[in-house]
Design a protein around this motif. Structure first.
Motif, short mmCIF file in Angstrom:
data_model
loop_
_atom_site.label_atom_id
_atom_site.label_comp_id
_atom_site.label_asym_id
_atom_site.label_seq_id
_atom_site.Cartn_x
_atom_site.Cartn_y
_atom_site.Cartn_z
N GLY A 99 50.41 21.07 49.29
CA GLY A 99 51.06 22.29 49.75
C GLY A 99 52.37 22.53 49.04
N ILE A 100 53.02 23.64 49.41
CA ILE A 100 54.29 24.04 48.81
C ILE A 100 55.27 24.40 49.91
N ALA A 101 56.49 23.90 49.81
CA ALA A 101 57.58 24.30 50.69
C ALA A 101 58.44 25.32 49.96
N PHE A 102 58.70 26.44 50.60
CA PHE A 102 59.48 27.51 49.98
C PHE A 102 60.91 27.50 50.51
N HIS A 103 61.84 27.74 49.59
CA HIS A 103 63.24 27.82 49.98
C HIS A 103 63.41 28.97 50.98
N LEU A 104 64.33 28.80 51.92
CA LEU A 104 64.48 29.78 52.99
C LEU A 104 65.05 31.11 52.52
N GLU A 138 64.00 33.01 46.48
CA GLU A 138 62.59 33.17 46.12
C GLU A 138 62.20 32.36 44.89
N LYS A 139 63.15 31.95 44.08
CA LYS A 139 62.86 31.22 42.85
C LYS A 139 62.68 29.73 43.08
N HIS A 140 63.07 29.24 44.25
CA HIS A 140 63.13 27.81 44.49
C HIS A 140 61.98 27.37 45.40
N MET A 141 61.21 26.34 44.98
CA MET A 141 60.11 25.83 45.80
C MET A 141 59.80 24.39 45.42
N PHE A 142 59.11 23.69 46.34
CA PHE A 142 58.82 22.27 46.18
C PHE A 142 57.36 22.02 46.52
N ALA A 166 56.51 19.25 53.91
CA ALA A 166 57.91 19.27 53.51
C ALA A 166 58.55 20.56 53.99
N VAL A 167 59.88 20.54 54.12
CA VAL A 167 60.61 21.72 54.54
C VAL A 167 62.02 21.65 53.99
N TYR A 168 62.57 22.80 53.59
CA TYR A 168 63.95 22.88 53.13
C TYR A 168 64.90 22.88 54.32
N ASP A 169 66.06 22.29 54.13
CA ASP A 169 67.11 22.32 55.14
C ASP A 169 67.66 23.75 55.25
N ASN A 170 67.99 24.19 56.45
CA ASN A 170 68.50 25.54 56.62
C ASN A 170 70.02 25.63 56.52
N ILE A 171 70.67 24.51 56.21
CA ILE A 171 72.12 24.51 56.02
C ILE A 171 72.47 24.14 54.58
N SER A 172 71.92 23.02 54.11
CA SER A 172 72.18 22.56 52.75
C SER A 172 71.03 22.99 51.84
N SER A 173 71.31 23.84 50.87
CA SER A 173 70.25 24.47 50.06
C SER A 173 69.51 23.49 49.16
N ASN A 174 70.11 22.35 48.81
CA ASN A 174 69.46 21.39 47.93
C ASN A 174 68.79 20.25 48.68
N THR A 175 68.77 20.32 50.00
CA THR A 175 68.21 19.24 50.81
C THR A 175 66.80 19.58 51.26
N ILE A 176 65.89 18.61 51.09
CA ILE A 176 64.50 18.76 51.49
C ILE A 176 64.12 17.57 52.36
#
Length: 378
Positions: free
Chosen positions: A214-219, A222-226, A262-272
């Protein structure tokens, strides 16, 4: 490092389903509508209200009572849900009253028309809706194809040139961009991308001896994903056109880890945050550098195991992990004992009989009923 406990909640009894021994397709989804966090389980669809209270309210069973649910999408009082039943019917259900009653909505003729292997079953694996139009749905059906509906499931069409896999989703920040994860050949995993709503596709990642789950998308970006999975720990910073796989940097206790969600942190943009599970134990990892390096922050060992992990969601600094057999696990990221939570449900709906409209039947007579996620005929 101070560590808090991972709290396990068993929201159901184990279903006594007659499924095949390979249960990897049983992936219970988790999603939010803004006010509520929803989790699919083996006895229905649960929800948790998103509040700022120190102790959140309990999970409640709100739809498809007694039916093993895999994925669901919601539009107002209408809910479409895929099930973990054996099929070929009752694999897709529609409710127009919030899940109290439902009808069989399975487009079985269409799925069979595109069946890949007659010896293998049809199984809806992943389903989601467009971030800009709730009527537009996409769904991946194992052994058939990737389908799209523009009228909230009334009609479906096969999306061309993309194999079915375990994951298909819109970029939540771009309603025209679709991604699909699939296996193109033995032990070769790929990610396909469409920028025109599924009309045309481009392969953007191909990795031998690997399989993206799967893919986790930045909150917000739009360019950032994992992308995560077996042999895949990859980041894209150009909206999915190119990927950098960091799997080779994983070593020590992380060597051999397979992230299931996986999920992106909603406070720190570089944290997964990511979760790894072997079916019995669950381990949560954290990356502060966009997926390049990881640290284990907690692990849990539920007595009866967890099966597959189907979703990871962050709400009010609490990570929720949705599992097929272990219920819903939660982890307090703030490590504050005052914010510890206790999740439970009243009653035990999974031992009851239900008719095909989802209503509890106290004294079943002649007919077809559902009990423990399995069809029973009297």
């Amino acid at each position: 490092m101070k560590r808090t406990s991972l709290v396990a909640m068993l929201v159901l009894l184990a279903c006594n389903m007659t499924a095949q021994s390979d249960a990897s397709w049983q992936v219970p989804g988790m999603f939010t509508t803004g006010r509520y966090l929803y989790a699919a389980q083996k006895d229905g669809l649960y929800r948790l209200e998103q509040t700022m209270a120190a102790i959140p309210v309990q999970w409640e069973l709100v739809a498809f009572a007694g039916v093993p649910i895999s994925q669901a999408v919601i539009k107002g009082d209408s809910i479409i849900a895929s099930t973990m039943l054996e099929g070929p019917d009752s694999l897709l259900l529609l409710s127009t009253d919030g899940g109290k009653s439902y009808i069989d909505y399975t487009p079985i003729d269409l799925w069979l028309q595109n069946r890949i292997d007659n010896a293998l079953p049809l199984r809806p694996c992943y389903m989601t809706s467009s971030p800009v139009d709730a009527n537009i749905l996409v769904m991946s059906v194992h052994n058939s194809g990737v389908y799209q509906s523009t009228d909230f499931g009334k009609t479906w069409s096969l999306l061309p040139n993309i194999p079915p896999g375990t994951f298909v989703s819109f970029n939540p920040n771009d309603g025209r961009q679709l991604f699909s994860c699939y296996e193109s050949m033995a032990m070769c995993g790929e990610i396909g991308m469409s920028i025109d709503g599924g009309v045309t596709w481009k392969r953007v990642l191909s990795q031998s001896a690997a399989f993206p789950k799967g893919i986790a998308f930045h909150l917000t970006d739009e360019k950032h994903m994992f992308a995560y999975g077996m042999g895949i720990c990859a980041t894209s910073i150009d909206q999915g056109y190119t990927w950098v796989n960091h799997q080779g940097h994983l070593s020590g206790e992380l060597e051999g880890a397979v992230f299931s969600a996986a999920v992106y942190d909603n406070i720190s943009s570089n944290t997964i945050y990511a979760v790894d599970s072997d079916g019995h134990d669950v381990t949560i990892y954290k990356s502060n550098d966009d997926g390049y390096s990881w640290t284990m922050i907690e692990e849990a060992h539920p007595e009866n195991g967890v099966g597959t992990v189907g979703g990871l969601y962050l709400m009010n600094r609490i990570l929720y992990v949705n599992t097929a057999d272990g219920g819903i696990l939660s982890f307090d990221l703030d490590e504050n004992p005052d914010n510890s939570i206790s999740l439970s449900t009243s009653g035990n709906p999974s031992v009851a009989y239900y008719d095909l409209c989802g209503r509890i039947v106290t004294h079943p007579t002649r007919g077809i009923y559902i009990k423990n996620g399995k069809k029973i005929c009297f």
